[in-house]
Design an enzyme around this catalytic site. Sequence first.
Site, PDB file in Angstrom:
ATOM      1  N   ASP A  80      -6.858  20.035 -13.700  1.00  0.00           N
ATOM      2  CA  ASP A  80      -7.688  18.770 -14.457  1.00  0.00           C
ATOM      3  C   ASP A  80      -7.045  19.102 -15.981  1.00  0.00           C
ATOM      4  OD1 ASP A  80      -8.353  15.664 -15.561  1.00  0.00           O
ATOM      5  OD2 ASP A  80      -9.607  16.273 -14.467  1.00  0.00           O
ATOM      6  N   ARG A  97       0.940  -0.977   0.205  1.00  0.00           N
ATOM      7  CA  ARG A  97       0.337  -0.010  -0.106  1.00  0.00           C
ATOM      8  C   ARG A  97       0.882   1.652   0.067  1.00  0.00           C
ATOM      9  NH1 ARG A  97      -2.787   0.274   3.712  1.00  0.00           N
ATOM     10  NH2 ARG A  97      -2.819  -1.600   5.165  1.00  0.00           N
TER      11      ARG A  97
HETATM   12  N1  PLP Z   1     -10.958  13.313 -15.228  1.00  0.00           N
HETATM   13  C1  PLP Z   1     -11.481  13.702 -16.698  1.00  0.00           C
HETATM   14  C2  PLP Z   1     -11.765  14.575 -17.697  1.00  0.00           C
HETATM   15  C3  PLP Z   1     -12.087  12.614 -17.100  1.00  0.00           C
HETATM   16  O1  PLP Z   1     -12.409  12.417 -18.416  1.00  0.00           O
HETATM   17  C4  PLP Z   1     -12.078  11.051 -15.975  1.00  0.00           C
HETATM   18  C5  PLP Z   1     -12.853   9.698 -16.875  1.00  0.00           C
HETATM   19  O2  PLP Z   1     -13.346   9.335 -18.116  1.00  0.00           O
HETATM   20  C6  PLP Z   1     -11.228  11.420 -14.723  1.00  0.00           C
HETATM   21  C7  PLP Z   1     -11.492  12.911 -14.751  1.00  0.00           C
HETATM   22  C8  PLP Z   1     -12.072   9.875 -14.229  1.00  0.00           C
HETATM   23  O3  PLP Z   1     -10.795   9.145 -14.057  1.00  0.00           O
HETATM   24  P1  PLP Z   1     -10.832   7.553 -14.430  1.00  0.00           P
HETATM   25  O4  PLP Z   1     -11.689   7.388 -15.451  1.00  0.00           O
HETATM   26  O5  PLP Z   1      -9.750   6.864 -14.597  1.00  0.00           O
HETATM   27  O6  PLP Z   1     -11.456   7.205 -13.022  1.00  0.00           O
END
Ligand code: PLP
Length: 386
Positions: free
Chosen positions: A180, A55
């Site tokens: 993000d 972990r």
């Molecule tokens: N952020 C964005 C912009 C995404 O498109 C996604 C998934 O499509 C995620 C976060 C979440 O990622 P995961 O599907 O790997 O959990």
Amino acid sequence: MTKASNHKQSIETRLAQALHFVEPESGAVIPSIQPTATYARDENYEPRKPYWYRRDGSETTAHAEAIIAELENARESLLFSSGMSACNAVIEHLPNGAHVVVPKVMYHGVLQQIQNYENKNRLIVSSYTAGNLDEMKAAIRNQDTQLVWVETPNNPNWEVTDIAASAEIAHAAGAKLMVDCTGTPPCMTRALDLGADFSFHSATKYLNGHSDVTAGVLSVNHTSQSWEEIIMIRKLQGTVLNSFDAWLLIRGMRTLFLRVEKSCKNAMAIARHFENHDHIETLLYPGLPSDPGHEIAKRQTDGQFGGMMSLIVKGTTQNAIDVARYCEVFYPATSLGGVESLIEHRKTVSGEGFPVHPRLLRLSVGIEDADDLIYDLEQALVRAFG
Ligand code: PLP
């Protein structure tokens, strides 16, 4: 000619060679998978590495993290078992009652989780229209807001938010900035260089690129108490990326630059072809000069714009679903960033409660031949509209 000792290798070279990996004993240029769940201590009863149980991490996962840290120009990167578990760790580390500012439209899973926390009075949430910095500024409470969340380009409308300007706004108010950039991987956008405190990618997407791993990665260029808390959340929740998936991710990342370049070229060809199409009302793609986010995207994505776009078709919701159904090259599937192209009727997937246009089709453009992709969409539109 520059002396060899002064020559700094490009990140493309470093990535293709997984940081010039050579296994010391055998000379193997491909790393082995380190699957162990536990580690024997040394003769002084000390752990030999910073991890002594799975972990905490593993050598294979740490190798993948080192590659991403170099790619992101980060001090440290941390891999999770999915993008969602990485985002959850950031949300979870916020104190009770923290004020956060988030886009109105963003990846639905993250938005849903933030709303869950809001409903349980764990967080106070204000929102802004993605890309609109005036609204972002108005939503922030000076010296009270703890985190500003940016998703750029945002999923599924591909609106572009200026990261550097957002960092200035957030920092002036004493808040941290989480960015993000899943839609534009770090070969295009390095959010930390633009001022973000946390850079995030769903590594399920472009970083891995082969639709066979779920993973998420957070990166920082300075460590902090928040970072230590996030590391502890990963450990206590057991959401570290496993070694087998980390190994696949290392393999996938070697070709990141090539894959992304081809996806971007294909996306641009598709956008140009369908921009003024009879059956399409709006094409959402920051690569088009007419797109409101074009100029910022040009700066922020190394002039490449990405492989993601959405089409809002004319007609009815059923027409939109039919286009997805009739595609023969595009797979009618969710996710993005793989070598294979995908088409998705977003409303079907994100659900009624999520603000998405009912006739929106999201395209993840892969690395196939551009003409095959264009032909496929054309024939699907012709069939759908009879
Ligand atoms: N952020 C964005 C912009 C995404 O498109 C996604 C998934 O499509 C995620 C976060 C979440 O990622 P995961 O599907 O790997 O959990």
